[in-house]
Scaffold this active site. Structure first.
Site, mmCIF file in Angstrom:
data_model
loop_
_atom_site.group_PDB
_atom_site.id
_atom_site.type_symbol
_atom_site.label_atom_id
_atom_site.label_comp_id
_atom_site.label_asym_id
_atom_site.label_seq_id
_atom_site.Cartn_x
_atom_site.Cartn_y
_atom_site.Cartn_z
ATOM 1 N N ASP A 67 0.713 -1.335 0.018
ATOM 2 C CA ASP A 67 -0.112 -0.057 0.035
ATOM 3 C C ASP A 67 0.955 1.281 0.091
ATOM 4 O O ASP A 67 2.141 1.216 0.261
ATOM 5 C CB ASP A 67 -1.127 -0.092 1.376
ATOM 6 C CG ASP A 67 -0.206 -0.656 2.375
ATOM 7 O OD1 ASP A 67 0.938 -0.279 2.581
ATOM 8 O OD2 ASP A 67 -0.846 -0.882 3.475
ATOM 9 N N ASN A 136 -7.081 -2.395 14.635
ATOM 10 C CA ASN A 136 -8.430 -2.477 14.271
ATOM 11 C C ASN A 136 -8.807 -3.678 13.323
ATOM 12 O O ASN A 136 -9.711 -4.047 12.779
ATOM 13 C CB ASN A 136 -9.165 -1.394 13.592
ATOM 14 C CG ASN A 136 -8.519 -1.106 12.393
ATOM 15 O OD1 ASN A 136 -7.799 -1.792 11.962
ATOM 16 N ND2 ASN A 136 -9.101 -0.012 11.637
HETATM 17 C C1 F6R Z 1 1.577 -1.267 6.081
HETATM 18 C C2 F6R Z 1 0.352 -1.862 6.352
HETATM 19 C C3 F6R Z 1 -0.468 -1.869 7.576
HETATM 20 C C4 F6R Z 1 0.446 -2.050 8.717
HETATM 21 C C5 F6R Z 1 -0.344 -2.198 10.207
HETATM 22 C C6 F6R Z 1 0.264 -2.386 11.304
HETATM 23 O O1 F6R Z 1 1.976 -1.493 5.013
HETATM 24 O O2 F6R Z 1 -0.165 -2.506 5.388
HETATM 25 O O3 F6R Z 1 -1.529 -2.850 7.578
HETATM 26 O O4 F6R Z 1 0.864 -3.549 8.797
HETATM 27 O O5 F6R Z 1 -1.074 -0.905 10.119
HETATM 28 O O6 F6R Z 1 1.389 -1.413 11.535
HETATM 29 P P1 F6R Z 1 2.267 -1.447 12.749
HETATM 30 O O7 F6R Z 1 3.419 -2.290 12.222
HETATM 31 O O8 F6R Z 1 3.092 0.012 12.522
HETATM 32 O O9 F6R Z 1 1.796 -1.573 13.949
#
Ligand code: F6R
Length: 238
Positions: A67, A136
């Site tokens: 993303d 979430n």
């Molecule tokens: C990032 C992504 C998100 C993260 C998720 C967890 O490319 O796709 O889904 O994996 O928001 O983020 P962290 O690891 O920062 O808690």
């Protein structure tokens, strides 16, 4: 879903990195699906170390990221392109032209998303997809809702995600409100998936993901339908 529990973040990152390293050793032109965020940073650090020790080369590896914020320019230090260059690509021997990301400055987002789907297919699909999980329960930017998109698409970020990601910005107002993201179907087409989770704040999302119910309000729960998913986690999330 297979679960590999670790005592520490470092141990979790090493175990997950070992999967990537052994795959790249076996198949030099592996297609890796990559995530940003805090959780995979330890894993990326291990990959860099392995490259620097001469154990592994990324010269034939291709990557597709999950993303990108929208709108954002690649040179913005909050863009996921910037994040990937800084934390992985600039530190290994991967060819930049083999690192694919959705463009946060696309003019025609539908076209950009359709071309990304075609690109993934033309690469032969993703061999190994690395995922994190949102508080979430989102995966990539597939946010909880009554419906989930199958394909790569533009989406609005939920308040919960904007709040969670505001820690990377100087203020909440600076967090982009939209993103381009692979869809659930795009992710599910990966041959193998590893999902990383660490920290108390992921406990509820992980519990929902591991429950025997599919819930579009907890997108990670859909991963139960995939036949090769491993959760790498620290004890505190279980
Ligand atoms: C990032 C992504 C998100 C993260 C998720 C967890 O490319 O796709 O889904 O994996 O928001 O983020 P962290 O690891 O920062 O808690």
């Amino acid at each position: 879903m297979k679960i590999v529990k670790s005592n520490s973040y470092d141990e979790m990152s090493k175990k997950a990195a070992d999967i990537v390293i052994s795959l790249v050793k076996k198949k030099s032109n592996t297609v890796l699906g990559l995530a940003t965020g805090s959780t995979p940073l330890g894993l990326y650090g291990k990959l860099v170390k392995s490259y620097k020790n001469g154990e592994i080369s990324f010269k034939d590896v291709k990557t597709v990221n999950l993303d990108e914020y929208y709108p954002i320019t690649p040179s913005n230090n909050q863009s996921y392109r910037y994040f990937m260059n800084k934390n992985l690509f600039n530190k290994i021997d991967i060819l930049k032209e083999n690192t694919h990301m959705l463009s946060g400055k696309a003019v025609d987002c539908d076209k950009e998303c359709e071309e990304y789907e075609n690109l993934i297919s033309s690469l032969g699909g993703v061999d190994l997809q690395i995922l994190g999980i949102g508080r979430n329960g989102h995966i990539a930017f597939n946010e909880p809702g009554d419906k989930l998109s199958l394909y790569t698409h533009k989406t609005r970020l939920t308040d919960s995600t904007i709040e969670a990601n505001s820690r990377f910005f100087s203020s909440r107002d600076e967090v982009p409100e939209a993103a381009l993201t692979m869809g659930i179907g795009t992710i599910m087409k990966a041959k193998r998936i590893i999902i990383l989770a660490s920290g108390e704040d992921k406990k509820e999302a992980v519990r929902g993901m591991l429950s025997p119910y599919l819930d579009t309000h907890l997108p990670a729960s859909l991963l139960s339908l995939h036949n090769n998913v491993t959760l790498f986690c620290t004890e505190d999330v279980l």
